[in-house]
Design a protein around this motif. Structure first.
Motif, PDB file in Angstrom:
ATOM      1  N   CYS A   1      30.430  33.255  35.393  1.00  0.00           N
ATOM      2  CA  CYS A   1      30.312  34.489  36.176  1.00  0.00           C
ATOM      3  C   CYS A   1      31.084  34.249  37.471  1.00  0.00           C
TER       4      CYS A   1
ATOM      5  N   CYS B   1      31.815  45.890  38.187  1.00  0.00           N
ATOM      6  CA  CYS B   1      32.148  44.569  38.748  1.00  0.00           C
ATOM      7  C   CYS B   1      33.660  44.355  38.661  1.00  0.00           C
TER       8      CYS B   1
ATOM      9  N   CYS C   1      24.384  37.123  34.898  1.00  0.00           N
ATOM     10  CA  CYS C   1      25.435  38.066  35.332  1.00  0.00           C
ATOM     11  C   CYS C   1      24.829  38.902  36.466  1.00  0.00           C
ATOM     12  N   TYR C   2      25.646  39.320  37.431  1.00  0.00           N
ATOM     13  CA  TYR C   2      25.111  39.947  38.649  1.00  0.00           C
ATOM     14  C   TYR C   2      25.647  41.358  38.898  1.00  0.00           C
TER      15      TYR C   2
ATOM     16  N   CYS D   1      35.095  36.787  31.995  1.00  0.00           N
ATOM     17  CA  CYS D   1      33.807  36.362  32.540  1.00  0.00           C
ATOM     18  C   CYS D   1      32.730  36.368  31.449  1.00  0.00           C
TER      19      CYS D   1
END
Ligand SMILES: Cc1cc2nc3c(=O)[nH]c(=O)nc-3n(C[C@H](O)[C@H](O)[C@H](O)COP(=O)(O)OP(=O)(O)OC[C@H]3O[C@@H](n4cnc5c(N)ncnc54)[C@H](O)[C@@H]3O)c2cc1C
Ligand code: SF4
Length: 329
Positions: free
Chosen positions: A138, A121, A156-157, A130
């Motif tokens: 996020c 990320c 979180c992605y 983050c």
């Protein structure tokens, strides 16, 4: 880069004791292709670095015909791509290794480091405090989220970045974890964790635990497997989306199979409903549209990444057509 104490343990036990002692402030180091970037960019600032390269017996590939392939955690990705028995009996794994990063990185990077690498990320790798770094936001949610996950995310992605793990899971691989005084072997499907289970780490490793081996059962002659990776650039790059599948074909049907996606979730993503639907699928006139509609059905894309859903579904169909050549296009 902040100064740190450098350790070069001679045994797994010694490495385990060192890492257990100062778990929050120590980092394991194998090929260093991921760790060095994290240290140089100040994303990780450990007080101790524990180099695993001197550990004996972890740089071997052992192939027992009809039984299992055992790969030591320090085996280089290039060795996996070139190993004759892997190319012959586990072509999907050799393909994934050959498509991982660049030749230089494959010559340095190890399989243990590849499965334990940190997320890519761009907020995590950049100057953003983050959630995953202990912050309270996020940045991907409202920001640039083209490459983030479409399923399994929140809060979180990230997407899991490794090519090898997607194939390893489709092949039913297991990971051996060793610590001072103990060891366990778990399927890859239980090795990785979602952010909702642990926001700060991507796998189940606990203080002092070290990955030592990956075990893959040797497939019989009716098993076929493959890997397809979609990249944005035609040179080395991480997968935008990838898919691996293994299927056992007998009497004109798929007897059983596993489909695993990469690039869509914070861990290699496998859906039981999809695997169940594969079971009994005839090679001739198979209803692939049903499979397509089922894949990633629960996905909840962010603003810029809905494109990953049809991409993953179409990649899956292309791979199945490769593995089951009688299926009409
Ligand atoms: C430019 C670039 C492009 C890349 N492209 C791809 C790609 O296309 N596909 C892909 O899959 N990867 C890609 N990668 C990632 C690369 O494959 C990894 O950096 C590499 O595999 C890590 O292996 P390593 O031995 O260098 O690990 P290290 O950098 O030494 O370690 C990585 C992580 O694993 C942990 N670790 C290492 N060994 C163990 C162990 N035995 N037990 C427990 N924890 C351990 C370390 O603590 C660290 O957190 C890319 C990397 C770069 C820099
Ligand atoms: S996706 Fe995860 S790693 Fe990326 S900004 Fe959000 S919390 Fe951080």
């Amino acid at each position: 880069m902040k100064p740190f104490v450098y350790h070069q343990p001679k045994s797994i036990e010694e490495a385990s004791v060192l890492s257990a002692k100062n778990w929050e402030e120590a980092v394991l180091f194998a090929g260093g292709t991921d760790v060095l970037g994290l240290l140089k960019d100040g994303i990780e600032e450990p007080k101790e670095v524990i180099n695993l390269k001197g550990l004996e017996g972890l740089d071997q590939i052992d192939f027992t015909k009809g039984k299992e392939l055992r790969i030591g955690a320090l085996v280089k990705i290039a060795q996996i791509a070139e190993h004759p028995a892997i190319k012959q009996s586990f072509p999907a794994l050799a393909q994934a290794a050959a498509q991982t990063a660049s030749p230089q990185l494959r010559n340095m990077g190890t399989i243990g480091g590849n499965i334990c690498q940190r997320p890519r990320c761009w907020y995590f790798r950049g100057d953003f405090h983050c959630l995953r770094k202990g912050g309270d936001e996020c940045f991907a949610v409202e920001g640039e989220n083209k490459y983030h996950c479409v399923i399994g995310g929140g809060p979180c992605y990230i997407v899991h970045p490794s090519d090898l793990t997607v194939v390893l899971q489709a092949l039913g691989a297991k990971v051996t974890i060793v610590w001072k005084g103990g060891q366990k072997t778990v399927p890859t499907s239980q090795f990785f964790v979602l952010p909702e289970e642990d926001l700060y780490r991507e796998n189940i490793l606990k203080p002092g635990e070290i990955v030592t081996h990956i075990h893959i059962p040797v497939p019989d002659s009716k098993m076929k497997s493959g890997y397809l990776k979609f990249k944005e650039r035609d040179v080395w790059d991480f997968a935008v989306v990838s898919v691996a599948a293994s299927v056992r074909i007998a009497n004109g049907r798929i007897e059983s199979g596993r489909i695993v996606f990469g690039g869509v979730a914070p861990k290699p993503w496998e859906e039981e409903t999809l695997n169940r639907e594969l079971k009994g699928l005839p090679l001739k006139d198979a209803d692939l549209q049903k499979l397509k509609a089922l894949a990633l059905k629960e996905a909840e894309p962010l603003e810029q990444n809905a494109y990953k859903i049809p991409l993953a579904r179409n990649l899956m169909l292309s791979l199945l057509k490769e593995l089951m050549p009688i299926i009409p296009n």
